[in-house]
Design a protein around this motif. Structure first.
Motif, PDB file in Angstrom:
ATOM      1  N   HIS A  37      -3.250  10.770   9.442  1.00 38.49           N
ATOM      2  CA  HIS A  37      -2.389  10.848  10.623  1.00 38.49           C
ATOM      3  C   HIS A  37      -1.557  12.113  10.501  1.00 38.49           C
ATOM      4  O   HIS A  37      -1.488  12.723   9.422  1.00 38.49           O
ATOM      5  N   GLU A  55       0.562   4.009   1.462  1.00 42.25           N
ATOM      6  CA  GLU A  55       0.794   4.614   2.780  1.00 42.25           C
ATOM      7  C   GLU A  55       1.975   3.952   3.485  1.00 42.25           C
ATOM      8  O   GLU A  55       2.775   4.629   4.121  1.00 42.25           O
ATOM      9  N   ASN A  56       2.080   2.625   3.410  1.00 47.78           N
ATOM     10  CA  ASN A  56       3.219   1.956   4.044  1.00 47.78           C
ATOM     11  C   ASN A  56       4.526   2.367   3.366  1.00 47.78           C
ATOM     12  O   ASN A  56       5.523   2.650   4.027  1.00 47.78           O
ATOM     13  N   GLU A  79      -5.688   1.746  -1.647  1.00 49.63           N
ATOM     14  CA  GLU A  79      -5.358   1.073  -0.388  1.00 49.63           C
ATOM     15  C   GLU A  79      -6.516   0.259   0.172  1.00 49.63           C
ATOM     16  O   GLU A  79      -6.303  -0.689   0.913  1.00 49.63           O
ATOM     17  N   ARG A 127       5.474   5.995   4.241  1.00 52.67           N
ATOM     18  CA  ARG A 127       5.818   6.229   5.646  1.00 52.67           C
ATOM     19  C   ARG A 127       6.990   5.361   6.102  1.00 52.67           C
ATOM     20  O   ARG A 127       7.359   5.377   7.266  1.00 52.67           O
ATOM     21  N   LEU A 173       4.372  -2.053  12.235  1.00 50.76           N
ATOM     22  CA  LEU A 173       4.967  -2.591  11.008  1.00 50.76           C
ATOM     23  C   LEU A 173       4.226  -2.126   9.757  1.00 50.76           C
ATOM     24  O   LEU A 173       4.817  -2.068   8.678  1.00 50.76           O
ATOM     25  N   GLY A 174       2.927  -1.821   9.894  1.00 53.13           N
ATOM     26  CA  GLY A 174       2.209  -1.306   8.729  1.00 53.13           C
ATOM     27  C   GLY A 174       0.772  -1.782   8.665  1.00 53.13           C
ATOM     28  O   GLY A 174       0.298  -2.499   9.554  1.00 53.13           O
ATOM     29  N   TYR A 175       0.109  -1.373   7.580  1.00 50.75           N
ATOM     30  CA  TYR A 175      -1.338  -1.579   7.446  1.00 50.75           C
ATOM     31  C   TYR A 175      -1.689  -2.368   6.186  1.00 50.75           C
ATOM     32  O   TYR A 175      -1.001  -2.290   5.175  1.00 50.75           O
ATOM     33  N   ASN A 176      -2.807  -3.056   6.277  1.00 51.97           N
ATOM     34  CA  ASN A 176      -3.511  -3.586   5.124  1.00 51.97           C
ATOM     35  C   ASN A 176      -4.974  -3.237   5.318  1.00 51.97           C
ATOM     36  O   ASN A 176      -5.470  -3.281   6.448  1.00 51.97           O
ATOM     37  N   ARG A 177      -5.656  -2.907   4.234  1.00 52.24           N
ATOM     38  CA  ARG A 177      -7.067  -2.537   4.360  1.00 52.24           C
ATOM     39  C   ARG A 177      -7.854  -3.218   3.243  1.00 52.24           C
ATOM     40  O   ARG A 177      -7.406  -3.283   2.103  1.00 52.24           O
ATOM     41  N   PRO A 223       0.835  -1.197   0.000  1.00 54.36           N
ATOM     42  CA  PRO A 223       0.000   0.000   0.000  1.00 54.36           C
ATOM     43  C   PRO A 223       0.878   1.258   0.000  1.00 54.36           C
ATOM     44  O   PRO A 223       1.926   1.289   0.656  1.00 54.36           O
TER      45      PRO A 223
END
Lengths: 167, 418
Positions: B99, A55-56, A157, A59, B197-201, A53
């Motif tokens: 954020h 965003e990851n 995302e 960042r 560590l991060g996101y998944n959506r 994604p």
């Protein structure tokens, strides 16, 4: 980006450029045709392949939606796609922009391209599935161009349920 | 739209108890509105974020409780406020960043500004505008800024996780979880610092309750998920237990991996692949950690909003955000511990390939939930049957039971009055 600051030859060999464009065209044709067993062959043995994604990526968060570190892991993924992952089947259709070559060094050619993947399920409307940017490194191995790195940084995302097939 | 989904007739529940759930429970907009009110707006705590997402003064994160958007922000005194994201003036959802860091919260429309606890601070033209020797406008004399702050939620930050509630009378969080669940929560969140560590959506086109049920259902993992049954990560012949709180709303599925392979539980199971081996086994490079104290997997369902996962070395929270009765957004936040070695971090990230919207295991779950919702919409008067292990409700010392789903619907019926 200041191209002259990078290791871009003033005039990139047009044949090399055409060869890279051909690599992208063949890659899309492969992942859209359902011939997934041919997909790992586009990569070097020690390749990295990520679907991450945006965003990851932006960042600096290391988690990716998929993160593979060898051609063998891609072969395992093909087994997953074809044998183990339960999913509603779908067609996918990649549309990839013209390529942007950002750097040519001894460790490979840095290439970027925008991509758009449309998903079409049986008897359903086509929908935008995943869109983003490839950030890749292409190398020559055994005479052919292959991906040493392919990083699919996606804007979309919010994934429409699941991603099964390769981007 | 099918009229049946809008029926005002009372729900027909099977006299046998909560093992049968009418399909309409998953598709009716009127029921959904009541669920939001009773489970997300009152009496319940909801997951907000991890503390490590907003470590410093001024750090904020935008998220949701139920279908209401909130902002979690850390003040200079170190406490976290959770504020609803709409301006007290004209209702604009003023925060449009996921954020960031801020010293105050300002609505762009008329520049009303709030401190980090949501108190209204600045109102342009509060006392009017001086022009040609007179004062035009201004708020009425009885206007008090203190009457117009942002909606501020009750908040508890517990060992690295922030929870919030719109209901200021909600029970303390530890009591809300209850003594059965708390030890499992504190096993993962024992006060150690966490790293993000991060996101998944993913948006799953199914009712939000189905995700709670999916992780209260130990029946499916060894059947649907080839990886679980083949590699022994979750299957019916493992040393397991199912635990629920006194209300039946929260639960933990606890198990210890075995060697996988052929056995009674793989008889006739088409997802079992006896000869499957990985060409690069680093994805399953499991290394036991001292804090596990036994179980290799614990899946906590904290009703209504979150699942906390430890599956071997992979740790995540999975946040459920309803989007009407027919869909929910599922936000995965993967984390580790600040004390992790680089090797352990890499291991957690590799094992993440099993989970999330593309994972070898979890992608299946989203797909079957979508299929369930489609089935429910066909005819809302039918009902599901969850009777593995009987019709009663209680904790078990094995995983061949749907008792946790029954427990949840026992609680659901009580709260919903159905």
């Amino acid at each position: 980006m200041n191209a002259s600051a990078n290791n871009l030859p003033s005039r990139l060999d047009p044949f090399l450029r055409a060869e890279i464009e051909d690599l992208y065209a063949r890659y899309s044709a492969c992942v859209d045709s359902g011939h997934y067993e041919a997909w790992p062959g586009f990569f070097t043995e020690a390749c990295t392949y990520k679907v991450i994604p945006r965003e990851n990526h932006e960042r600096g968060l290391p988690l990716a939606t998929l993160a593979f570190e060898s051609r063998a892991m891609l072969e395992d993924r093909v087994y997953g796609i074809t044998q183990t992952l339960f999913h509603q089947p779908y067609y996918q259709r990649h549309s990839v922009s013209g390529i942007l070559i950002t750097e040519v060094t001894s460790s490979g050619i840095a290439v970027e391209a925008n991509y758009l993947v449309i998903r079409t399920r049986s008897k359903a409307l086509s929908e935008v599935f995943n869109t983003g940017r490839y950030i890749d490194r292409v190398v020559r191995e055994d005479g052919s161009l292959r991906f040493a790195e392919k990083c699919c940084v996606f804007d979309s995302e919010m994934i429409p349920n699941s991603i099964i097939y390769p981007i | 739209m099918n009229d049946r989904t809008h029926s005002t007739a009372p729900l027909e529940w099977h006299p046998g108890g909560p093992s049968r759930v009418p399909y309409r429970t998953y598709v009716d907009p009127a029921l959904h509105a009541i669920e939001l009110e009773r489970f997300f707006n009152h009496d319940h705590w909801a997951y907000v974020c991890l503390s490590c997402e907003i470590p410093n003064a001024g750090d904020f994160k935008r998220t949701w409780i139920g279908e209401r958007q909130v902002i979690a922000v850390r003040d200079i005194d170190g406490t976290v406020s959770v504020l609803e994201n709409h301006c007290a003036h004209r209702g604009a959802q003023f925060c449009q960043k996921d954020h960031g860091n801020a010293t105050e919260l300002v609505c762009p429309y008329h520049q009303w500004s709030y401190d980090l606890k949501g108190n209204l601070q600045g109102v342009p033209f509060l006392r009017g505008v001086k022009s040609n020797g007179r004062i035009n406008g201004g708020m009425p004399g009885d206007f008090r800024k203190s009457d117009h702050g942002l909606t501020r939620l009750k908040v508890e930050e517990w060992n690295g996780v922030v929870f919030g509630s719109f209901d200021t009378a909600v029970a303390p969080l530890r009591d809300y979880l209850g003594p059965e669940i708390t030890p499992w929560y504190e096993r993962i969140f024992d006060g150690r610092s966490l790293t993000l560590l991060g996101y998944n959506r993913q948006r799953i086109p199914g009712n939000w309750k189905l995700m709670q049920e999916n992780i209260k259902d130990p029946y499916h993992p060894g059947l649907l998920h080839t990886w679980f049954v083949t590699f022994g990560l979750w299957r019916a012949d493992q040393k397991s237990s199912l635990v629920m709180d006194a209300h039946g709303r929260h639960a933990v599925m606890i198990s210890s991996k075995n060697e996988g392979g052929k056995g009674d539980v793989t008889q006739g199971v088409t997802s079992f692949k006896e000869n499957m081996t990985l060409k690069d086994a680093r994805v399953l490079d499991v290394v036991p950690e001292p804090w596990w104290k036994g179980p290799t997997v614990t899946m906590l369902t904290l009703f209504p909003s979150v699942i906390i996962q430890q599956q071997v070395n992979s740790l995540s929270t999975r946040h459920i955000v309803p989007v009407g009765p027919d869909a929910f957004d599922f936000h995965w936040t993967h984390f580790g511990y600040a004390e992790d070695t680089p090797e352990m971090t890499r291991r957690r990230l590799r094992q993440a390939n099993l989970f999330g919207p593309a994972g070898y295991v979890s992608a299946d779950d989203g797909e079957v939930i979508e299929m369930q919702q489609a089935g429910f919409r066909q005819h809302p008067d039918y009902q599901t049957v969850s009777e593995l292990g009987g019709r009663d409700i209680g904790s078990t010392d094995h995983n061949v039971s749907e008792t946790l789903i029954r427990g949840m619907y026992g609680y659901y019926r009580k709260v919903m009055g159905v």
